[in-house]
Structure formats: C-alpha cells, structure tokens
Scaffold this motif. Sequence first.
Motif, short mmCIF file in Angstrom:
data_model
loop_
_atom_site.label_atom_id
_atom_site.label_comp_id
_atom_site.label_asym_id
_atom_site.label_seq_id
_atom_site.Cartn_x
_atom_site.Cartn_y
_atom_site.Cartn_z
N GLY A 63 0.80 -1.22 0.00
CA GLY A 63 0.00 0.00 0.00
C GLY A 63 0.83 1.27 0.00
N PHE A 64 2.08 1.20 0.46
CA PHE A 64 2.95 2.38 0.44
C PHE A 64 3.21 2.85 -1.00
N ASP A 65 3.21 1.91 -1.93
CA ASP A 65 3.39 2.28 -3.34
C ASP A 65 2.23 3.16 -3.81
N LEU A 66 1.02 2.85 -3.35
CA LEU A 66 -0.14 3.66 -3.73
C LEU A 66 -0.08 5.04 -3.09
N ILE A 67 0.38 5.10 -1.83
CA ILE A 67 0.51 6.39 -1.16
C ILE A 67 1.48 7.30 -1.94
N GLY A 68 2.65 6.73 -2.30
CA GLY A 68 3.64 7.50 -3.04
C GLY A 68 3.13 7.92 -4.40
N LEU A 80 -6.09 8.09 3.30
CA LEU A 80 -6.33 7.59 4.64
C LEU A 80 -5.99 6.11 4.66
N VAL A 81 -5.07 5.70 5.52
CA VAL A 81 -4.62 4.31 5.59
C VAL A 81 -5.44 3.56 6.63
N ILE A 82 -5.92 2.37 6.26
CA ILE A 82 -6.65 1.49 7.18
C ILE A 82 -5.98 0.12 7.14
N THR A 83 -5.50 -0.35 8.28
CA THR A 83 -4.76 -1.61 8.29
C THR A 83 -4.98 -2.35 9.60
N ALA A 91 2.81 3.90 11.41
CA ALA A 91 2.04 5.14 11.31
C ALA A 91 2.92 6.31 10.89
N VAL A 92 4.09 6.40 11.52
CA VAL A 92 5.01 7.49 11.17
C VAL A 92 5.45 7.38 9.72
N GLU A 93 5.76 6.15 9.29
CA GLU A 93 6.20 5.93 7.91
C GLU A 93 5.10 6.29 6.92
N ALA A 94 3.86 5.95 7.24
CA ALA A 94 2.74 6.24 6.35
C ALA A 94 2.53 7.74 6.19
N VAL A 95 2.61 8.46 7.30
CA VAL A 95 2.43 9.92 7.24
C VAL A 95 3.56 10.56 6.47
N ARG A 96 4.77 10.09 6.68
CA ARG A 96 5.91 10.63 5.93
C ARG A 96 5.77 10.35 4.44
N ALA A 97 5.17 9.22 4.11
CA ALA A 97 5.00 8.87 2.70
C ALA A 97 3.93 9.73 2.02
N GLY A 98 3.08 10.38 2.82
CA GLY A 98 2.07 11.26 2.24
C GLY A 98 0.66 11.00 2.70
N ALA A 99 0.44 10.02 3.59
CA ALA A 99 -0.90 9.73 4.10
C ALA A 99 -1.32 10.80 5.10
#
Length: 473
Positions: A63-68, A80-83, A91-99
Amino acid sequence: MTPSASILLVDDDRHLAESMAQWLRELSHQVETVATLAEAKASLAKRPFDLVMTDLRLGGEDGFDLIGYAKKKHPDVAVLVITGYATPETAVEAVRAGAYDLLTKPLIDDELTLAIERAISQREITRQNEDLRQQLDRRSGLENVLSHDYRMLKIFDVVDSIADARASVLITGENGTGKSMIARAIHARSMRRSGPFVEVACGALPDTLLESELFGHVAGAYTGANTDRAGKFQLADGGTLFLDEIATATPAMQVKLLRVLQEFKFEQLGGVETHSVDTRVILATNENLDKAVEDGRFRQDLYYRVNVVNIVLPSLRERIGDLPLLVDHFLREAAETCGRDVECFNVEAIQAMQSYAWPGNIRQLENVVERAVLLGRGPVLTVDDLPPELTGKGVEPGLATTSSGNRAVSLGDVNGKTLREALEGPERQIILQSLRSNGWNRAATAETLDINRTTLYKKMKRLGLDDPRLQFA
C-alpha cells in the motif's frame, strides 16, 4: 455533519470492502471499490476523488506504493490508511509517505467518520490556500509594474506567455526602465516561483571575481579562497538567475557563459568536477547588442543564444501618459515612508514633469518625487518643489529655448549619446509645448513648427507623444 465526498476504497478483501462501501454510501458518500494497485491507478486516472482509503497489504502488493503514487500524480487527493497490522513506526512511515492519517482495524464508526471529515476538511483548506497563493503570485508578479500604456500591456502579455519556458530571455532598455522588475515578474509568474531568484550585476565585478561569483570556487583557487563556495548558478538551481549588465562581460567570460547557457554545466574556479544545474537565465542590458556584435565587443554566437526572447522596455518619455499614475504611486510611498502629509502635485507641476525628457527614466522620476515630498512645504506640491533640471530655473549649461523664447529647454546629459539621441529631449519638449499651445491641433502645430503633418506624426510616435491621455494631463 460529515461533508459528502467521493471516495476510492482500496482493499483486497472484497467482502469487507463492499460492506464498508455500503455503510459509507448510507452516509451520502460516493464510493468506488478496487482490490489492486493497478485498479486504483486506473480509477484515479479516470476521475477525481476527494479521498483514497487503502489497506497497506494488497495481496502481494504494498500500500505504500499507492501512497507515493497518489502524492506524486494526484497531490490533491487525501490518503487515509486502514490496516490491521500497524505499529507506531508504521504510522510514522505512512504519514511521511504522504498519508493524512492511519486507522487500525477493527474500525470504530465514529472514529472513521471523524477521520474522513478531518481529511476532507484539511484537503479543502489546502486547496483554498493554494488558490490564494496562486492569486498572490499572479498579483505579485506585475503589481509593482504600473502602466496603462499599450507598449507595456503587450510586454505583460509576453511575460505571461514565456513565464514557464526554459528559454533565455533578454531584457533591453535604458537605465531606470525597470528591467529588474520585469525579470522578477517573469520569475514570480512561472512554475519556478517557489525557487530562488538570484540577481548578479555583471558590471560591478572584475572578471576573476565575476567568474567566482557565477560558478563558485574550490578552496585554494586563489589567495583568500580558504573554503569551497557555491556560485550563483548553483544557488539559483530550481529557480531563476538574473544577469544584469551582460554587455560588460569580457570576451573570456562570454565564452564561459556560452557553454553554461548551452549545456547548463560548468566547473568551479580552480575545480575539475563538472556541475549540472536546472536554472532559468534572464539577462539584461542597456546597450545595443546588435552594434556591440558589429563592433566585435560581444560574441555573435552568445548573442543568438541569449536573444531567444527579447523584451524591449520603452523609456519613460515613450510612455509619458503613465507619468501621473507613477507619480501618484511614488508620492504615496514617499509620504508614508517620510511621514509627510502630502496630497498631490498640482497641474502645472505634472505638465512640467511631462515636458521633461527623463534621461534617468522611472528611477529618476521616483527620486524627483521623493525629493519633492521631503522638501515640499504644503500638502499640494508645485513646480517650485521640482529640481532645476525639470523647470529650467537656475540651470545655465546645456540650455536651448523655444521659438517663443520664454521657456527653457534642458539638453540634459549628452555624454556618450549620438546627435539624434541628444536632441530627442529638447525636440520632444518643443513639440509638446507647441501641441499644448495649439490645443492639440496637429495641423496648426505642424504649421507653427514649419514641418509637414506626416513628419509631425512620425516624430510624435517616436517620442511617445501619440498617447491621447496627454491631452487631458
């Protein structure tokens, strides 16, 4: 109440995705469900979405590929990430990636509703801020270039047309016509406006220092160069570099400029490493580069390289109809800065300023207005508050008189000018005074000056006297 939104729901668990989609639709959202990264990209390409809700594990995909991808290709879409597999680090990584946010399964209805509402609201605020920033950028580009003259209006159109081009721009015109302001306007209206604007006055530095200033140097390149230093081309990377007084560059410097303008690659002074930059270059000069090429003072190949787009700024005497507008602007600025209660110039003072040749152009006009505000004794400024070179009072050398013999006409500074250039100022004043005394009747003016009407029309156009607003000044 949660605002209605268009949502792309990405989850490889079809049953869970459809169940959540149905619940979201009951809340008045428009929902589309997909299961793979490819399907998500295809949906984003087809239509705009307000929000993407995605799992981080999509079968064998991440899913990080989709965020980027969304951040790069569709920056207006909130993610918005749901996992079900989340850690604080995730969580920190997702927000940094753009979520925008990350929620963990199982979901709580109120928590999800609040997250969607916050994401949509934040997206709207971001969009409004971007709209405001673009409006400010559009205004800031040319807000200080005041003109109603048709020549300047054409230049404004050119600025808009070339703002995002990579091509070099050459701005020519007399000293004080506003070349730096036009260069800044081009930068402010371009896609590079968030990057740096770096200005270099080429005529202010000797050749060796200019090379170091433009390209930088390495430690030990010359006496006193104790550390490496980046040059202006590097400092302007991603933005705009404005090279003023380019005609003063020596032949050796011209060769180096030709290479960097062709390839945007260079070596620092004393260095061997080749640097590449993405810099837009705008150049300016008050000299006639065509003549400089003919005389061998300016390289022909460099001239063709820099003269891709040429913006020729008219002198103030050619756009004299703008003078009342400019005077009012400078008057307000000077009054505020100096703390003076000044309202305006009277009609006679404006006419005296419009009769003057303004060899120093807008810069000289600004100085004259500031001087009048500082020295004036009343709220309304008069001819007596203008310097002698404008009124002819107390000026002995370089004077001519009209045929009436009652009005002094200043020749101004004639050093370095051709005979035609030196006579433009007095000629303009004489024609303008005759037009006014004849009520702007061109036939009567031509007869008074003992020239034919065709000659008068050509002179009026060349000297900027064809502006109809002059009749009402």
